[in-house]
Design a protein around this motif. Structure first.
Motif, PDB file in Angstrom:
ATOM      1  N   GLU A  14       0.995  -1.124   0.522  1.00 55.57           N
ATOM      2  CA  GLU A  14      -0.032  -0.117   0.004  1.00 55.57           C
ATOM      3  C   GLU A  14       0.605   1.608   0.272  1.00 55.57           C
ATOM      4  O   GLU A  14       0.465   2.048  -0.315  1.00 55.57           O
ATOM      5  CB  GLU A  14      -1.166  -0.188   1.396  1.00 55.57           C
ATOM      6  N   LEU A  15       1.581   1.301   0.237  1.00 55.58           N
ATOM      7  CA  LEU A  15       3.091   2.874   0.752  1.00 55.58           C
ATOM      8  C   LEU A  15       3.901   2.877  -0.582  1.00 55.58           C
ATOM      9  O   LEU A  15       3.633   3.854  -0.873  1.00 55.58           O
ATOM     10  CB  LEU A  15       3.461   2.101   1.915  1.00 55.58           C
ATOM     11  N   ARG A  16       3.985   1.573  -1.185  1.00 56.76           N
ATOM     12  CA  ARG A  16       4.248   1.417  -2.287  1.00 56.76           C
ATOM     13  C   ARG A  16       3.140   2.506  -3.220  1.00 56.76           C
ATOM     14  O   ARG A  16       4.053   2.773  -4.205  1.00 56.76           O
ATOM     15  CB  ARG A  16       4.975  -0.454  -2.646  1.00 56.76           C
ATOM     16  N   VAL A  17       2.868   1.760  -3.422  1.00 60.26           N
ATOM     17  CA  VAL A  17       1.380   2.522  -4.262  1.00 60.26           C
ATOM     18  C   VAL A  17       1.190   3.398  -4.387  1.00 60.26           C
ATOM     19  O   VAL A  17       1.334   4.634  -4.998  1.00 60.26           O
ATOM     20  CB  VAL A  17       0.177   1.880  -4.135  1.00 60.26           C
ATOM     21  N   ASP A  18       1.161   4.467  -2.874  1.00 63.73           N
ATOM     22  CA  ASP A  18       1.022   5.394  -2.164  1.00 63.73           C
ATOM     23  C   ASP A  18       2.315   6.960  -2.941  1.00 63.73           C
ATOM     24  O   ASP A  18       2.052   7.723  -3.454  1.00 63.73           O
ATOM     25  CB  ASP A  18       0.809   5.958  -0.565  1.00 63.73           C
ATOM     26  N   LEU A  19       3.762   5.700  -3.187  1.00 63.43           N
ATOM     27  CA  LEU A  19       4.325   6.251  -3.446  1.00 63.43           C
ATOM     28  C   LEU A  19       4.509   6.340  -4.655  1.00 63.43           C
ATOM     29  O   LEU A  19       5.821   7.186  -5.724  1.00 63.43           O
ATOM     30  CB  LEU A  19       6.195   6.015  -2.754  1.00 63.43           C
ATOM     31  N   GLY A  20       3.721   5.958  -6.238  1.00 65.31           N
ATOM     32  CA  GLY A  20       4.425   5.384  -7.399  1.00 65.31           C
ATOM     33  C   GLY A  20       4.534   4.693  -7.147  1.00 65.31           C
ATOM     34  O   GLY A  20       5.520   4.127  -8.633  1.00 65.31           O
ATOM     35  N   HIS A  21       5.287   4.015  -6.818  1.00 61.96           N
ATOM     36  CA  HIS A  21       6.313   2.098  -7.001  1.00 61.96           C
ATOM     37  C   HIS A  21       5.442   1.498  -7.273  1.00 61.96           C
ATOM     38  O   HIS A  21       5.103   0.240  -6.723  1.00 61.96           O
ATOM     39  CB  HIS A  21       6.895   1.922  -6.013  1.00 61.96           C
ATOM     40  N   TRP A  22       4.555   1.556  -7.961  1.00 69.95           N
ATOM     41  CA  TRP A  22       3.484   0.491  -9.095  1.00 69.95           C
ATOM     42  C   TRP A  22       4.071  -1.377  -8.914  1.00 69.95           C
ATOM     43  O   TRP A  22       3.778  -2.341  -8.575  1.00 69.95           O
ATOM     44  CB  TRP A  22       2.491   0.716  -9.837  1.00 69.95           C
ATOM     45  N   GLN A  23       5.131  -1.817  -9.657  1.00 73.62           N
ATOM     46  CA  GLN A  23       5.730  -1.952  -9.988  1.00 73.62           C
ATOM     47  C   GLN A  23       6.068  -3.470  -9.352  1.00 73.62           C
ATOM     48  O   GLN A  23       5.908  -4.487  -9.442  1.00 73.62           O
ATOM     49  CB  GLN A  23       6.682  -2.420 -10.960  1.00 73.62           C
ATOM     50  N   ALA A  24       6.743  -2.295  -7.813  1.00 74.07           N
ATOM     51  CA  ALA A  24       7.225  -2.923  -6.931  1.00 74.07           C
ATOM     52  C   ALA A  24       6.267  -3.393  -5.816  1.00 74.07           C
ATOM     53  O   ALA A  24       6.175  -4.315  -5.287  1.00 74.07           O
ATOM     54  CB  ALA A  24       8.536  -1.836  -5.985  1.00 74.07           C
ATOM     55  N   ALA A  25       4.935  -3.130  -5.744  1.00 76.45           N
ATOM     56  CA  ALA A  25       4.041  -3.085  -5.141  1.00 76.45           C
ATOM     57  C   ALA A  25       3.160  -4.471  -5.265  1.00 76.45           C
ATOM     58  O   ALA A  25       3.575  -5.893  -4.981  1.00 76.45           O
ATOM     59  CB  ALA A  25       3.117  -2.083  -5.231  1.00 76.45           C
ATOM     60  N   VAL A  26       2.769  -4.779  -7.068  1.00 77.30           N
ATOM     61  CA  VAL A  26       2.587  -5.829  -7.411  1.00 77.30           C
ATOM     62  C   VAL A  26       3.325  -7.185  -6.885  1.00 77.30           C
ATOM     63  O   VAL A  26       3.270  -7.976  -7.076  1.00 77.30           O
ATOM     64  CB  VAL A  26       1.598  -5.703  -9.084  1.00 77.30           C
ATOM     65  N   ASP A  27       4.230  -6.519  -7.704  1.00 79.35           N
ATOM     66  CA  ASP A  27       5.978  -7.907  -7.896  1.00 79.35           C
ATOM     67  C   ASP A  27       5.817  -8.892  -6.082  1.00 79.35           C
ATOM     68  O   ASP A  27       5.740  -9.298  -5.835  1.00 79.35           O
ATOM     69  CB  ASP A  27       6.863  -7.627  -7.761  1.00 79.35           C
ATOM     70  N   GLY A  28       5.801  -7.851  -5.105  1.00 81.85           N
ATOM     71  CA  GLY A  28       6.128  -8.216  -3.636  1.00 81.85           C
ATOM     72  C   GLY A  28       4.651  -8.305  -3.695  1.00 81.85           C
ATOM     73  O   GLY A  28       4.931 -10.079  -2.543  1.00 81.85           O
ATOM     74  N   LEU A  29       3.908  -8.208  -3.677  1.00 81.99           N
ATOM     75  CA  LEU A  29       2.537  -8.991  -2.865  1.00 81.99           C
ATOM     76  C   LEU A  29       2.955 -10.699  -3.863  1.00 81.99           C
ATOM     77  O   LEU A  29       1.367 -11.606  -3.428  1.00 81.99           O
ATOM     78  CB  LEU A  29       1.100  -8.057  -3.124  1.00 81.99           C
ATOM     79  N   ASP A  30       2.505 -11.044  -5.015  1.00 80.11           N
ATOM     80  CA  ASP A  30       2.330 -11.190  -5.455  1.00 80.11           C
ATOM     81  C   ASP A  30       3.306 -12.497  -5.370  1.00 80.11           C
ATOM     82  O   ASP A  30       3.170 -13.928  -5.049  1.00 80.11           O
ATOM     83  CB  ASP A  30       3.059 -11.803  -7.440  1.00 80.11           C
ATOM     84  N   GLN A  31       4.866 -12.781  -4.867  1.00 73.63           N
ATOM     85  CA  GLN A  31       5.772 -13.328  -4.385  1.00 73.63           C
ATOM     86  C   GLN A  31       5.148 -13.707  -3.695  1.00 73.63           C
ATOM     87  O   GLN A  31       5.583 -15.186  -3.134  1.00 73.63           O
ATOM     88  CB  GLN A  31       6.980 -12.733  -4.624  1.00 73.63           C
ATOM     89  N   ARG A  32       4.123 -12.429  -2.510  1.00 70.97           N
ATOM     90  CA  ARG A  32       3.869 -12.947  -1.026  1.00 70.97           C
ATOM     91  C   ARG A  32       3.064 -13.855  -0.728  1.00 70.97           C
ATOM     92  O   ARG A  32       2.757 -14.848  -0.079  1.00 70.97           O
ATOM     93  CB  ARG A  32       3.648 -11.961  -0.095  1.00 70.97           C
TER      94      ARG A  32
END
Length: 505
Positions: free
Chosen positions: A388-406
């Motif tokens: 959620e914080l990465r989304v707020d910061l505009g780090h969209w790809q990192a947010a999706v990749d991190g959740l996918d891996q988790r």
């Protein structure tokens, strides 16, 4: 002045747990002092620092070690007999014993077997440890009573003829409990108590700060007369005592008195102990003195802050650090302090939410990514918050990749309501920026999530946004089967269907 490094070996090795050191003073006492170390002491063959003042005061000293860290309960009887014989051969007029914390407990415990004449015990306390040697808890009244019922050493089997002088802070619960139990184990005329309130467990520090250690304390040990000490003078002259009093007043709402004491000359200057640091932080928090508190956090010696954080069960330093320091300063302090004790998963999550609410996003990111955890792996809640914080910061790809891996690591068994919201936002972002592959991937990740009725509704929204209305209707129907009596769901589903390009038949 003799330094610890210059006393690299004892003058005589009585046994593995008893080491003899001759006085380092022109005036040598006719009395022998048994010095018990607190918690556990496994290193032999050198003098530990807290024993040094007694050597300089003129005492021949026998250092007593406790390799097992068990409160001296397992000290071998044959070694004790060897120490008694050694003392007798020296022709000393009297044998004294002293120690701090568990050392004080050990001095009381072995007072009868060592034929001790007088014991000076600073805040006696028994530490219970596990089979692996790690700290479990401080013994309470039930633990001490259980020890009395067992064979072997206990407070109830302490010397009935020795004089006991106990110096402690009566507001320190574990120490007061130990004294309360012990006071019923020896004749009342053989026990003297000198209370120093508000200084915590390290009562010897207050005596040092007041200039009463070792001179006045040596006199008390020699003569057994606590009137040689003045508790009011000790408290007034001790920085630890005055800061502790200020903290007590502040916690009781007497803020003006607390501020007056905290601003006194005796409380100024850098903190030198963990207790002083904790007390001053608490006072400044109660007073709302953010400027002074920020200066204290920056100036606090790292060794003291690290030790306070390691010994404390709360985040008395971390909350103010995150609130008052900028990201760079806060992260520097966090990395220094948490090196002695990794944070827990809930602790990191709670602190990250504090940092996020204060706009300290880089600090929040660092807390959520697992670097402060013992295993380096955040829990699922923190992983979602990190995305959620990465989304707020505009780090969209990192947010999706991190959740996918988790999700892959957890086998898709975790609740995913907030996860789908993140995938939905990511889908919209990727779609609006023309990144079609990433947008479709976000949808596929949401579809892979666990069904729970409303989850079907969320997927239906994503399908509808992608123009795949048939799949959206199927998800809405599946959700209706899971939530047949949920009127809110029925209304939401009908509203979504009304937005479709082709009306429902």
């Amino acid at each position: 002045m003799t330094s610890i490094d210059q006393i690299a070996a004892p003058d005589a090795m009585i046994s593995p747990r008893f080491e003899f050191f001759r006085a380092r003073s022109e005036t040598v006492s006719r009395n022998l002092l048994f010095f018990f170390h607190h918690f556990k002491a496994e290193r032999t063959g050198a003098l530990f620092g807290s024993a040094m003042p007694w050597l300089k005061a003129g005492y021949d000293l026998i250092q007593v070690l406790c390799p097992e860290g068990d409160g001296y309960r397992s000290t071998p009887p044959d070694e004790i007999r060897a120490a008694v014989a050694f003392a007798a051969a020296g022709g000393y007029a009297a044998c004294f014993a002293t120690g701090m914390s568990m050392g004080a407990f050990g001095a009381i415990l072995l007072s009868d077997e060592l034929c001790i004449d007088r014991v000076l015990a600073f805040a006696p306390r028994l530490v219970l440890i596990s089979d692996t040697g790690s700290w479990v808890k401080n013994a309470d009244a039930d633990d001490l009573a259980t020890l009395d019922r067992q064979p072997g050493r206990s407070l109830s089997r302490a010397s009935q003829t020795a004089r006991f002088i106990v110096i402690l802070d009566p507001t320190e619960a574990e120490d007061a409990t130990t004294l309360g139990h012990f006071s019923g184990c020896v004749p009342k005329w053989n026990l003297s108590v000198f209370p120093i309130r508000h200084v915590g467990h390290e009562v010897r520090t207050a005596l040092v700060e007041a200039g009463a250690f070792p001179r006045e304390v040596v006199s008390v040990l020699e003569q057994g007369d606590i009137s040689k000490l003045d508790r009011k003078a000790v408290r007034r002259e001790s920085k630890s005592a005055m800061l502790g009093l200020a903290r007590t007043l502040a916690m009781n709402g007497r803020l003006q008195c607390a501020a007056r004491i905290n601003d006194s000359d005796n409380c100024k200057g850098p903190v030198t102990t963990t207790r002083q640091s904790a007390d001053q932080v608490s006072v400044l928090l109660a007073l709302g003195s953010d400027v002074a508190l920020r200066e204290l956090l920056i100036a606090c010696p790292d060794a003291i802050a690290r030790r306070l954080f390691s010994d404390s069960n709360d985040d008395i330093l971390l909350g103010p650090c995150i609130r008052l320091l900028d990201d760079e300063q806060a992260l520097e302090k966090l990395l220094l302090w948490t090196g002695s004790r990794p944070l827990g998963a809930w602790e990191t999550y709670r602190l990250s939410q504090l940092a996020r609410s204060l706009g300290k996003r880089q600090t929040a990111l660092a807390l959520l990514d697992g670097r402060f955890l013992e295993d380096g792996r955040p829990d699922f809640q923190s992983s979602v918050a990190l995305a959620e914080l990465r989304v707020d910061l505009g780090h969209w790809q990192a947010a999706v990749d991190g959740l996918d891996q988790r999700i892959i690591e957890d086998g898709c068994t975790k609740p995913v309501w907030r996860v789908v919201q993140i995938f939905r936002k990511s889908h919209a972002h990727f779609r609006d920026t023309g990144n079609a592959p990433a947008a479709l991937r976000a949808i596929s990740l949401a579809i892979r999530s666990k069904d729970d009725g409303w989850q079907n509704y969320q997927r239906a929204i994503l399908y509808a946004a992608a123009g795949r209305q048939d799949e959206a209707r199927k998800d809405l129907a599946a959700g209706a089967r899971l939530l047949p009596d949920d009127l809110a769901y029925q209304k939401a589903a009908q509203a979504l269907v009304a937005t479709f390009a082709v009306p429902d038949a």
